[in-house]
Scaffold this motif. Structure first.
Motif, PDB file in Angstrom:
ATOM      1  N   ASP A  42       0.884  -1.173  -0.200  1.00  0.00           N
ATOM      2  CA  ASP A  42      -0.261   0.031  -0.052  1.00  0.00           C
ATOM      3  C   ASP A  42       0.829   1.296  -0.065  1.00  0.00           C
ATOM      4  OD1 ASP A  42      -2.355  -1.584   0.247  1.00  0.00           O
ATOM      5  OD2 ASP A  42      -2.106  -1.836   2.007  1.00  0.00           O
ATOM      6  N   GLY A  43       0.371   2.359  -0.355  1.00  0.00           N
ATOM      7  CA  GLY A  43       0.828   3.522  -0.341  1.00  0.00           C
ATOM      8  C   GLY A  43       2.179   3.560  -1.269  1.00  0.00           C
ATOM      9  N   ILE A  44       3.147   4.384  -1.017  1.00  0.00           N
ATOM     10  CA  ILE A  44       4.307   4.533  -1.856  1.00  0.00           C
ATOM     11  C   ILE A  44       5.427   3.448  -1.195  1.00  0.00           C
ATOM     12  CG2 ILE A  44       6.434   5.882  -2.703  1.00  0.00           C
ATOM     13  CD1 ILE A  44       3.444   6.947  -3.614  1.00  0.00           C
ATOM     14  N   ALA A  45       5.670   2.466  -2.155  1.00  0.00           N
ATOM     15  CA  ALA A  45       6.403   1.250  -1.422  1.00  0.00           C
ATOM     16  C   ALA A  45       7.764   1.892  -1.427  1.00  0.00           C
ATOM     17  CB  ALA A  45       6.457   0.409  -2.661  1.00  0.00           C
ATOM     18  N   TYR A  46       8.571   1.121  -0.506  1.00  0.00           N
ATOM     19  CA  TYR A  46       9.763   1.627   0.143  1.00  0.00           C
ATOM     20  C   TYR A  46      10.798   0.549   0.422  1.00  0.00           C
ATOM     21  CZ  TYR A  46      13.196   4.652   2.688  1.00  0.00           C
ATOM     22  OH  TYR A  46      14.270   5.108   3.347  1.00  0.00           O
ATOM     23  N   GLY A  47      11.982   0.556  -0.113  1.00  0.00           N
ATOM     24  CA  GLY A  47      12.933  -0.519   0.276  1.00  0.00           C
ATOM     25  C   GLY A  47      14.133  -0.282  -0.525  1.00  0.00           C
ATOM     26  N   GLY A  48      14.520  -1.674  -0.960  1.00  0.00           N
ATOM     27  CA  GLY A  48      15.895  -1.627  -1.694  1.00  0.00           C
ATOM     28  C   GLY A  48      16.292  -3.206  -1.933  1.00  0.00           C
ATOM     29  N   ASP A  49      17.219  -3.561  -2.659  1.00  0.00           N
ATOM     30  CA  ASP A  49      17.803  -4.710  -2.872  1.00  0.00           C
ATOM     31  C   ASP A  49      18.353  -5.259  -1.407  1.00  0.00           C
ATOM     32  OD1 ASP A  49      17.609  -4.382  -5.753  1.00  0.00           O
ATOM     33  OD2 ASP A  49      19.641  -4.874  -6.274  1.00  0.00           O
ATOM     34  N   TYR A  50      18.104  -6.389  -1.254  1.00  0.00           N
ATOM     35  CA  TYR A  50      18.498  -6.907   0.034  1.00  0.00           C
ATOM     36  C   TYR A  50      19.091  -8.335  -0.298  1.00  0.00           C
ATOM     37  CZ  TYR A  50      18.041  -9.196   4.697  1.00  0.00           C
ATOM     38  OH  TYR A  50      18.440  -9.835   5.931  1.00  0.00           O
ATOM     39  N   ASN A  51      20.417  -8.411   0.091  1.00  0.00           N
ATOM     40  CA  ASN A  51      21.312  -9.584  -0.286  1.00  0.00           C
ATOM     41  C   ASN A  51      21.670 -10.330   1.094  1.00  0.00           C
ATOM     42  OD1 ASN A  51      21.827  -9.027  -3.108  1.00  0.00           O
ATOM     43  ND2 ASN A  51      22.323  -7.356  -2.284  1.00  0.00           N
ATOM     44  N   PRO A  52      20.781 -11.118   1.727  1.00  0.00           N
ATOM     45  CA  PRO A  52      21.185 -11.559   3.035  1.00  0.00           C
ATOM     46  C   PRO A  52      22.063 -12.784   3.086  1.00  0.00           C
ATOM     47  CG  PRO A  52      18.863 -12.319   2.201  1.00  0.00           C
ATOM     48  CD  PRO A  52      19.371 -11.257   1.042  1.00  0.00           C
ATOM     49  N   GLU A  53      22.396 -13.225   1.703  1.00  0.00           N
ATOM     50  CA  GLU A  53      23.387 -14.445   1.732  1.00  0.00           C
ATOM     51  C   GLU A  53      24.579 -13.808   1.922  1.00  0.00           C
ATOM     52  OE1 GLU A  53      22.514 -12.921  -2.698  1.00  0.00           O
ATOM     53  OE2 GLU A  53      21.485 -13.072  -0.760  1.00  0.00           O
ATOM     54  N   GLN A  54      24.945 -12.723   2.038  1.00  0.00           N
ATOM     55  CA  GLN A  54      26.325 -12.061   2.325  1.00  0.00           C
ATOM     56  C   GLN A  54      26.318 -11.851   3.953  1.00  0.00           C
ATOM     57  OE1 GLN A  54      26.829  -8.201   0.345  1.00  0.00           O
ATOM     58  NE2 GLN A  54      25.956  -9.001  -1.498  1.00  0.00           N
ATOM     59  N   TRP A  55      25.484 -12.125   4.455  1.00  0.00           N
ATOM     60  CA  TRP A  55      25.505 -12.152   5.967  1.00  0.00           C
ATOM     61  C   TRP A  55      24.954 -13.364   6.893  1.00  0.00           C
ATOM     62  CZ3 TRP A  55      28.126  -7.592   6.775  1.00  0.00           C
ATOM     63  CH2 TRP A  55      27.822  -6.779   5.775  1.00  0.00           C
ATOM     64  N   PRO A  56      25.805 -13.253   7.984  1.00  0.00           N
ATOM     65  CA  PRO A  56      25.257 -14.323   9.159  1.00  0.00           C
ATOM     66  C   PRO A  56      23.899 -14.263   9.583  1.00  0.00           C
ATOM     67  CG  PRO A  56      26.775 -12.923  10.243  1.00  0.00           C
ATOM     68  CD  PRO A  56      26.761 -12.475   8.726  1.00  0.00           C
ATOM     69  N   LEU A  57      23.240 -15.086  10.196  1.00  0.00           N
ATOM     70  CA  LEU A  57      21.825 -15.188  10.809  1.00  0.00           C
ATOM     71  C   LEU A  57      21.547 -13.984  11.637  1.00  0.00           C
ATOM     72  CD1 LEU A  57      19.022 -16.116  11.069  1.00  0.00           C
ATOM     73  CD2 LEU A  57      19.959 -17.875  12.734  1.00  0.00           C
ATOM     74  N   ALA A  58      22.802 -13.595  12.597  1.00  0.00           N
ATOM     75  CA  ALA A  58      22.470 -12.473  13.431  1.00  0.00           C
ATOM     76  C   ALA A  58      22.200 -11.258  12.897  1.00  0.00           C
ATOM     77  CB  ALA A  58      23.697 -12.487  14.292  1.00  0.00           C
ATOM     78  N   THR A  59      22.827 -11.080  11.714  1.00  0.00           N
ATOM     79  CA  THR A  59      22.800  -9.964  11.019  1.00  0.00           C
ATOM     80  C   THR A  59      21.526  -9.732  10.253  1.00  0.00           C
ATOM     81  OG1 THR A  59      25.301  -9.816  10.580  1.00  0.00           O
ATOM     82  CG2 THR A  59      23.855  -8.616   9.336  1.00  0.00           C
ATOM     83  N   ARG A  60      20.921 -10.757   9.782  1.00  0.00           N
ATOM     84  CA  ARG A  60      19.686 -11.212   9.139  1.00  0.00           C
ATOM     85  C   ARG A  60      18.699 -10.494  10.072  1.00  0.00           C
ATOM     86  NH1 ARG A  60      20.359 -17.127   6.192  1.00  0.00           N
ATOM     87  NH2 ARG A  60      22.579 -16.313   5.205  1.00  0.00           N
TER      88      ARG A  60
END
Length: 669
Positions: A11-29
């Protein structure tokens, strides 16, 4: 409001970006999801470059990490534009099949180690990409986080043209479908020149490196084929997604800017459920915000005037320019809202969290290396708040009485080799004419020459070198219907096959304009000419003769063409057709633009706006309207009337470097 497809559940104006969780450990995710909620993120792109993580060895899959990521995002109410993961083949694939690697015109093989190292036309590559797409669709098609399919990534970004044997075979098939017979190809390509006649399609090659200039129509057709072949690849993956998940809209991120030349995006638009664009400003450009506005208007044009997604831009510096400048205070906010002002209903970045390793580790992100105690993070949160506050803008449109005609094949054609002057380029004049309108706070629709031009008061046609009879007639029809039409030099010169229209230039527009040029008069580097009103021009002039009834508005005052026409006007039907036979400097082009706007009866969005301040209006079908004020200067400016929904404002003024989005009174026009 629009009924166009849109990411599901956003809804509304969508907001976000590319998310590359494979680069990071679980705690960071885990932390990522918490911070996304703080920033107001509603949509992220996931899995774009994850093939090697999802299929580390052929036939061996690991989806567990992606399952966990999507589950966490869904639980947080964050939707996902899920990629097909096909944007770059994993190392095992090209090691097993090195014959899938693309080639340059000189035979150089583009090896793995970067991205997009594949031949888009190779049947075997298509099999692998389709199979991976099907696995993604079947596994995640019913996942509650899924809002949109993101096919591949920036198709043609690094390899717009492949000259391999697979490409040669596909090019021949394309040519046979276009021409039917080799005799028709010979006629179109003018192969009687330089003993280039073909006896069979099997003799034809891509325009590989040759001793001298390759056949120009061969180059032009290879550009057309290459754009079409990338679209064929998109369609192959999209069709799988539609088969498995017909309820989920599909897109790919285009690269609509004045720098991206080789994909004819107007021909792609019908295949996209929603248009998505990646745009990055060039740090060395002092007018980067003007080029941004043009690219945003071009995105809206490809979207047919409907809502579109800004899929990528940057919070601050990028990593791939020679000198990567940090954005100044307020610049990221203004850039983001400028895209919305010009029709975007989503604002997204590359990327969410700044990478610690790899080629893009110095590319800025919503969450920078230095963490949350940073100006970039604070601006990220502020932008999220602003987009929530202006959510009611979604679905409204930009209205314009001015059309700027943009055509990719004309761009390809005008910049071919062996032409009168290397200084005649396409985007140079597109941006110059757009800037003159932007500076006068006039909204612009960027449209192809085949578009319906009947509703515009002013139609600007820069450097439309290559044009079909039908499109030339469409431009002429706009003038007869009452528009003021401006055509610039080196327009209408050739037909679709790059064959010169004989009888004098500007060929296809000669009768419309009431002029005949007998010879081009290209100027040398640094050479200028003066017009009779003192205007200064460079790069180009030509020996123009006028027909009876054509008014000479300006003449050349010096040089070899002194006394001959430089600017002309002819009454046509209920309108008028102007011809500009030289390249005016900024001040002179601005003055000409003022005159055209007055003649066409086009008014600015708002009167009395200082230079350097951008204003734009979006209007809903029910009559509601919103005004965007983007202050690209350091001095504060007065707020126009309206309810401020979001902004950097104080004491009734928009702060220097600030912005404001206002809901206007319902009776405003």
């Amino acid at each position: 409001m629009t009924n166009a497809p849109w990411p599901l559940g956003v809804d509304g104006i969508a907001y976000g970006g590319d998310y590359n969780p494979e680069q990071w450990p679980l705690a960071t995710r885990v932390e990522d999801v918490e911070l996304m909620q703080q920033a107001g993120v509603t949509l992220v792109s996931v899995g774009i470059f994850s093939w090697a993580q999802l299929e580390p060895r052929e036939g061996v899959f690991d989806f567990g990490w992606l399952d966990d990521v999507l589950d966490r995002l869904a639980a947080a109410g964050i939707k996902v534009a899920l990629a097909t993961a096909t944007a770059s083949p994993p190392p095992w694939l090209t090691r097993k099949h090195p014959e899938l690697l693309p080639e340059l015109a000189d035979g150089t093989v583009l090896h793995p180690g970067g991205r997009q190292a594949y031949r888009v036309s190779a049947p075997l590559w298509r099999e692998y990409a389709v199979a991976m797409t099907r696995r993604m669709a079947e596994r995640y098609g019913s996942h509650p986080a899924l809002a949109l399919w993101h096919v591949d990534n920036e198709l043609g970004c690094h390899v717009p043209h492949d000259f391999s044997d697979d490409a040669a075979a596909a090019f021949r098939r394309w040519l046979e479908a276009r021409y039917g017979t080799v005799e028709a190809l010979n006629a179109a390509w003018g192969t009687a020149f330089w003993s280039q006649r073909y006896d069979a399609f099997d003799e034809v090659l891509p325009p590989r490196t040759a001793p001298t200039f390759p056949n120009p129509t061969q180059q032009l057709d290879f550009a057309r084929y290459s754009s079409d072949e990338l679209l064929v690849h998109y369609r192959a993956l999209r069709d799988v997604l539609r088969e498995v998940t017909p309820h989920v809209p599909t897109t790919t991120n285009l690269m609509l800017s004045t720098a991206t030349k080789w994909m004819d995006y107007f021909s792609w638009s019908a295949d996209l459920d929603v248009v998505a664009n990646d745009h990055y400003t060039i740090a060395s450009r002092p007018d980067a915000h003007v080029e941004l506005a043009l690219s945003a208007d071009l995105s809206r044009g490809v979207a047919g005037g409907g809502p579109w997604i800004l899929m990528e831009h940057s919070t601050s510096a990028v990593n791939w320019q020679p000198r990567n400048r940090t954005k100044r205070p307020g610049e990221m906010l203004r850039h983001s809202l400028a895209h919305v002002a010009h029709g975007a209903d989503a604002v997204m970045f590359f990327q969410w969290r700044q990478s610690a390793a790899g080629a893009e580790k110095y590319h800025s992100a919503m969450l920078p290396h230095a963490g949350t105690d940073t100006d970039v993070w604070r601006a990220t949160v502020e932008l999220g708040d602003a987009l929530r506050a202006i959510g009611e803008v979604r679905g409204s449109r930009v209205e314009s009485e001015v059309a700027l005609v943009w055509d990719y094949p004309a761009w390809w054609g005008v910049e071919l080799d062996s032409h009168p002057s290397v200084d005649v380029t396409y985007q140079d004049r597109m941006l110059a004419h757009y800037r003159a309108l932007w500076e006068r706070h006039v909204p612009v629709d960027v449209v192809p020459p085949s578009a319906d031009l009947s509703r515009y008061r002013l139609v600007v046609v820069p450097t439309l070198y290559l044009v079909s009879d039908e499109d030339a007639a469409n431009v002429a029809g706009a003038a007869r219907a009452g528009a003021t039409v401006l055509v610039t030099y080196f327009s209408g010169i050739v037909d679709e096959d790059d064959r010169v229209r004989l009888g004098g230039y500007p060929g296809a527009f000669r009768d419309l304009l009431g002029v005949r040029t007998e010879e081009f008069w290209a100027l040398q580097e640094g050479e200028t000419v003066t017009l009779d009103d003192g205007s200064v021009a460079d790069v180009w002039s030509e020996k123009v003769h006028v027909a009876p009834g054509t008014e000479v508005v300006r003449t050349f005052a010096d040089g070899d063409l002194a006394g001959l026409p430089a600017v002309t006007r002819r009454a046509v039907g209920d309108g008028a057709a102007w011809y500009l036979a030289t390249r005016l400097d900024g001040a002179a082009l601005g003055a000409l633009t003022e005159r055209l706007l007055v003649e066409a009866g086009v008014s600015p969005v708002l009167d009395g706006v200082p230079a350097g301040v951008e204003v734009a209006r979006r209007r809903a079908a029910d009559g509601r309207s919103w005004l965007f004020v983007l202050n690209h200067t350091e001095a504060p400016v007065d707020l126009p009337p309206g309810d401020v929904l979001a902004g950097r404002v104080a004491d009734g003024r928009v702060l220097g470097g600030g912005y404001a989005v206002l809901r206007e009174a319902s009776d405003r026009t």
